[in-house]
Structure formats: structure tokens, C-alpha cells
Design a protein around this motif. Sequence first.
Motif, PDB file in Angstrom:
ATOM      1  N   MET A   1       0.717  -1.147   0.224  1.00 32.34           N
ATOM      2  CA  MET A   1      -0.092   0.021   0.016  1.00 32.34           C
ATOM      3  C   MET A   1       0.788   1.365   0.046  1.00 32.34           C
ATOM      4  SD  MET A   1      -3.037   0.802   2.528  1.00 32.34           S
ATOM      5  CE  MET A   1      -3.984  -0.525   2.352  1.00 32.34           C
ATOM      6  N   PRO A   2       0.715   2.068  -0.981  1.00 39.56           N
ATOM      7  CA  PRO A   2       1.473   3.487  -0.944  1.00 39.56           C
ATOM      8  C   PRO A   2       1.275   4.113   0.402  1.00 39.56           C
ATOM      9  CG  PRO A   2       0.291   3.156  -2.911  1.00 39.56           C
ATOM     10  CD  PRO A   2      -0.283   2.193  -1.811  1.00 39.56           C
ATOM     11  N   ALA A   3       2.612   4.776   0.709  1.00 34.45           N
ATOM     12  CA  ALA A   3       2.518   5.556   1.811  1.00 34.45           C
ATOM     13  C   ALA A   3       1.487   6.756   2.177  1.00 34.45           C
ATOM     14  CB  ALA A   3       3.889   5.914   2.409  1.00 34.45           C
ATOM     15  N   ASP A   4       1.141   7.200   1.042  1.00 30.50           N
ATOM     16  CA  ASP A   4       0.267   8.534   0.705  1.00 30.50           C
ATOM     17  C   ASP A   4      -1.054   7.995   0.528  1.00 30.50           C
ATOM     18  OD1 ASP A   4       0.598   7.543  -1.964  1.00 30.50           O
ATOM     19  OD2 ASP A   4       0.645   9.504  -2.588  1.00 30.50           O
ATOM     20  N   SER A   5      -1.378   6.727   0.622  1.00 26.82           N
ATOM     21  CA  SER A   5      -2.846   6.098   0.526  1.00 26.82           C
ATOM     22  C   SER A   5      -3.731   6.598   1.666  1.00 26.82           C
ATOM     23  CB  SER A   5      -2.694   4.648   0.351  1.00 26.82           C
ATOM     24  OG  SER A   5      -4.089   4.054   0.527  1.00 26.82           O
ATOM     25  N   PRO A   6      -4.940   6.965   1.474  1.00 32.61           N
ATOM     26  CA  PRO A   6      -5.834   7.240   2.634  1.00 32.61           C
ATOM     27  C   PRO A   6      -6.003   6.084   3.352  1.00 32.61           C
ATOM     28  CG  PRO A   6      -7.048   7.410   0.431  1.00 32.61           C
ATOM     29  CD  PRO A   6      -5.463   7.061   0.496  1.00 32.61           C
ATOM     30  N   PHE A   7      -5.732   4.934   2.804  1.00 35.48           N
ATOM     31  CA  PHE A   7      -6.309   3.628   3.444  1.00 35.48           C
ATOM     32  C   PHE A   7      -4.988   3.131   4.388  1.00 35.48           C
ATOM     33  CE2 PHE A   7      -8.645   3.739  -0.255  1.00 35.48           C
ATOM     34  CZ  PHE A   7     -10.139   3.994   0.416  1.00 35.48           C
ATOM     35  N   ALA A   8      -3.867   4.008   4.339  1.00 31.55           N
ATOM     36  CA  ALA A   8      -2.440   3.379   4.988  1.00 31.55           C
ATOM     37  C   ALA A   8      -2.633   3.653   6.660  1.00 31.55           C
ATOM     38  CB  ALA A   8      -1.464   4.138   4.455  1.00 31.55           C
ATOM     39  N   VAL A   9      -3.725   4.457   7.041  1.00 35.10           N
ATOM     40  CA  VAL A   9      -4.034   4.746   8.260  1.00 35.10           C
ATOM     41  C   VAL A   9      -5.395   4.014   8.603  1.00 35.10           C
ATOM     42  CG1 VAL A   9      -2.715   6.753   8.254  1.00 35.10           C
ATOM     43  CG2 VAL A   9      -5.169   6.898   7.871  1.00 35.10           C
ATOM     44  N   PRO A  10      -5.426   3.712   9.999  1.00 38.14           N
ATOM     45  CA  PRO A  10      -6.658   3.057  10.642  1.00 38.14           C
ATOM     46  C   PRO A  10      -7.933   4.009  10.422  1.00 38.14           C
ATOM     47  CG  PRO A  10      -5.064   2.892  12.331  1.00 38.14           C
ATOM     48  CD  PRO A  10      -4.480   3.977  11.113  1.00 38.14           C
ATOM     49  N   TRP A  11      -9.045   3.295  10.244  1.00 40.79           N
ATOM     50  CA  TRP A  11     -10.317   4.070   9.962  1.00 40.79           C
ATOM     51  C   TRP A  11     -11.303   3.846  11.156  1.00 40.79           C
ATOM     52  CZ3 TRP A  11     -12.440   6.634   5.522  1.00 40.79           C
ATOM     53  CH2 TRP A  11     -11.482   7.120   4.555  1.00 40.79           C
ATOM     54  N   TRP A  12     -12.076   4.862  11.649  1.00 38.57           N
ATOM     55  CA  TRP A  12     -12.874   4.761  12.701  1.00 38.57           C
ATOM     56  C   TRP A  12     -14.198   4.333  12.043  1.00 38.57           C
ATOM     57  CZ3 TRP A  12     -11.900   4.369  17.492  1.00 38.57           C
ATOM     58  CH2 TRP A  12     -10.706   4.936  18.113  1.00 38.57           C
ATOM     59  N   TYR A  13     -15.155   3.463  12.901  1.00 35.22           N
ATOM     60  CA  TYR A  13     -16.253   3.315  12.582  1.00 35.22           C
ATOM     61  C   TYR A  13     -17.003   3.436  14.006  1.00 35.22           C
ATOM     62  CZ  TYR A  13     -20.938   0.888  12.624  1.00 35.22           C
ATOM     63  OH  TYR A  13     -22.335   0.547  12.689  1.00 35.22           O
ATOM     64  N   ARG A  14     -18.080   4.247  14.375  1.00 35.40           N
ATOM     65  CA  ARG A  14     -18.766   4.537  15.489  1.00 35.40           C
ATOM     66  C   ARG A  14     -20.344   4.342  15.364  1.00 35.40           C
ATOM     67  NH1 ARG A  14     -20.793   8.212  18.866  1.00 35.40           N
ATOM     68  NH2 ARG A  14     -20.442   8.083  20.936  1.00 35.40           N
ATOM     69  N   THR A  15     -20.821   4.061  16.162  1.00 29.42           N
ATOM     70  CA  THR A  15     -22.577   3.876  16.386  1.00 29.42           C
ATOM     71  C   THR A  15     -23.010   3.964  17.501  1.00 29.42           C
ATOM     72  OG1 THR A  15     -24.530   2.806  15.272  1.00 29.42           O
ATOM     73  CG2 THR A  15     -22.664   1.250  16.082  1.00 29.42           C
ATOM     74  N   GLU A  16     -24.056   4.392  17.831  1.00 29.67           N
ATOM     75  CA  GLU A  16     -24.922   4.563  19.098  1.00 29.67           C
ATOM     76  C   GLU A  16     -25.964   3.481  18.923  1.00 29.67           C
ATOM     77  OE1 GLU A  16     -25.659   8.357  20.327  1.00 29.67           O
ATOM     78  OE2 GLU A  16     -23.403   8.953  19.996  1.00 29.67           O
ATOM     79  N   PHE A  17     -26.489   2.899  20.104  1.00 26.47           N
ATOM     80  CA  PHE A  17     -27.577   2.071  20.082  1.00 26.47           C
ATOM     81  C   PHE A  17     -28.163   1.907  21.306  1.00 26.47           C
ATOM     82  CE2 PHE A  17     -23.958  -0.494  21.178  1.00 26.47           C
ATOM     83  CZ  PHE A  17     -24.450  -1.263  21.897  1.00 26.47           C
ATOM     84  N   THR A  18     -29.561   1.742  21.514  1.00 25.64           N
ATOM     85  CA  THR A  18     -30.264   1.807  22.864  1.00 25.64           C
ATOM     86  C   THR A  18     -30.906   0.183  23.093  1.00 25.64           C
ATOM     87  OG1 THR A  18     -31.181   3.998  22.198  1.00 25.64           O
ATOM     88  CG2 THR A  18     -32.187   2.737  24.031  1.00 25.64           C
ATOM     89  N   LEU A  19     -30.508  -0.116  24.211  1.00 23.77           N
ATOM     90  CA  LEU A  19     -30.997  -1.423  24.762  1.00 23.77           C
ATOM     91  C   LEU A  19     -32.386  -1.283  25.620  1.00 23.77           C
ATOM     92  CD1 LEU A  19     -27.828  -3.150  25.730  1.00 23.77           C
ATOM     93  CD2 LEU A  19     -29.177  -3.518  23.467  1.00 23.77           C
ATOM     94  N   PRO A  20     -33.136  -2.341  25.703  1.00 21.27           N
ATOM     95  CA  PRO A  20     -34.426  -1.894  26.416  1.00 21.27           C
ATOM     96  C   PRO A  20     -33.998  -1.808  28.036  1.00 21.27           C
ATOM     97  CG  PRO A  20     -34.389  -4.035  25.593  1.00 21.27           C
ATOM     98  CD  PRO A  20     -33.157  -3.501  24.971  1.00 21.27           C
ATOM     99  N   PRO A  21     -34.804  -1.557  28.790  1.00 26.05           N
ATOM    100  CA  PRO A  21     -34.403  -1.254  30.264  1.00 26.05           C
ATOM    101  C   PRO A  21     -34.452  -2.619  30.637  1.00 26.05           C
ATOM    102  CG  PRO A  21     -36.810  -0.325  29.672  1.00 26.05           C
ATOM    103  CD  PRO A  21     -36.098  -0.839  28.388  1.00 26.05           C
ATOM    104  N   ARG A  22     -34.904  -3.653  30.398  1.00 23.53           N
ATOM    105  CA  ARG A  22     -34.585  -4.985  30.953  1.00 23.53           C
ATOM    106  C   ARG A  22     -34.338  -5.956  29.882  1.00 23.53           C
ATOM    107  NH1 ARG A  22     -38.411  -9.427  33.563  1.00 23.53           N
ATOM    108  NH2 ARG A  22     -36.706 -10.628  34.309  1.00 23.53           N
ATOM    109  N   ARG A  23     -33.071  -6.512  29.734  1.00 23.81           N
ATOM    110  CA  ARG A  23     -32.742  -7.526  28.799  1.00 23.81           C
ATOM    111  C   ARG A  23     -32.906  -8.860  29.333  1.00 23.81           C
ATOM    112  NH1 ARG A  23     -28.265 -10.287  29.800  1.00 23.81           N
ATOM    113  NH2 ARG A  23     -26.621  -9.267  31.308  1.00 23.81           N
ATOM    114  N   PRO A  24     -32.889  -9.977  28.439  1.00 25.80           N
ATOM    115  CA  PRO A  24     -33.243 -11.365  28.983  1.00 25.80           C
ATOM    116  C   PRO A  24     -31.982 -11.833  29.227  1.00 25.80           C
ATOM    117  CG  PRO A  24     -33.372 -10.767  26.391  1.00 25.80           C
ATOM    118  CD  PRO A  24     -32.916  -9.768  26.982  1.00 25.80           C
ATOM    119  N   ASP A  25     -32.353 -12.617  30.339  1.00 27.59           N
ATOM    120  CA  ASP A  25     -31.252 -13.525  30.986  1.00 27.59           C
ATOM    121  C   ASP A  25     -30.419 -13.881  30.090  1.00 27.59           C
ATOM    122  OD1 ASP A  25     -31.901 -12.729  33.495  1.00 27.59           O
ATOM    123  OD2 ASP A  25     -33.058 -14.792  33.861  1.00 27.59           O
TER     124      ASP A  25
END
Length: 124
Positions: A1-25
Motif C-alpha cells: 500500500m503506498p504511504a500516501d494512500s488514505p487507507f494506510a492509516v486506521p479508520w474509525w467506525y462509531r455507532t450508538e444504540f439503545t437497549l431496552p430497560p430489561r434485557r433477557p437473562d
Amino acid sequence: MPADSPFAVPWWYRTEFTLPPRRPDGRLAAPRGVNFRFDAWLNGKKIADAVRTAGAFRIHELDVTGLANPGANALAVLVSAPKPTDLSITFVDWNPMPPDKVMGLYRPVTITARARWPSATRRS
């Protein structure tokens, strides 16, 4: 991979999610498919390390029981491409390697509740 490639560095993925107040055991699992290696954090706590997650098109299931909260949660994943010395998927000469070396998430990020199985009892 060329040193100047935009993919030569790590990339971030971020997401938010909501869980119900009571989850199954049982345990909560966050399965995902990532190519090639990744670090991951759930609500600011590290749940995966790139040293242990490296590999081409692996499927991961990380136990997040006790880390995922009822209500709002945040998941962050830092994805890195394979290094030249890594054993990874390569392409043939008539189908050149994509510039990003196919790095990234290739399955949806989900939270799955796994039921607890009762422990087996032995009778004589």
C-alpha cells in the motif's frame, strides 16, 4: 500500500444504540465481521484488541455482558488494513487488489442476547 494512500492509516467506525430497560437473562454478544484487524470500545471500555482480532474476513463475537447498559450505548471500532507480512486475501492479476485492501466492516454490527443454558446434572 503506498504511504500516501488514505487507507494506510486506521479508520474509525462509531455507532450508538439503545437497549431496552430489561434485557433477557444470558450474555450479550456483539458479533461482527471485520477485515483485517480492529480495536473496539463499548461505552469507553476496550472490548477487543488488534493483536487478537487480526485475520482475513473473520467473524467475531465479543461478550459485552456487564458493559452494555440499558438505554444508550456507544460502540467505536478502529479498523486497520493488513500489513505486507500478514497472511491475507490477495487478488489475481486480472482482478487487481482494491486500494483499501478490502478493509472494514463487512457484516452488520448487532447486539444479540444469548440465553443461558441450565447446567447439566448427572443422575446415577
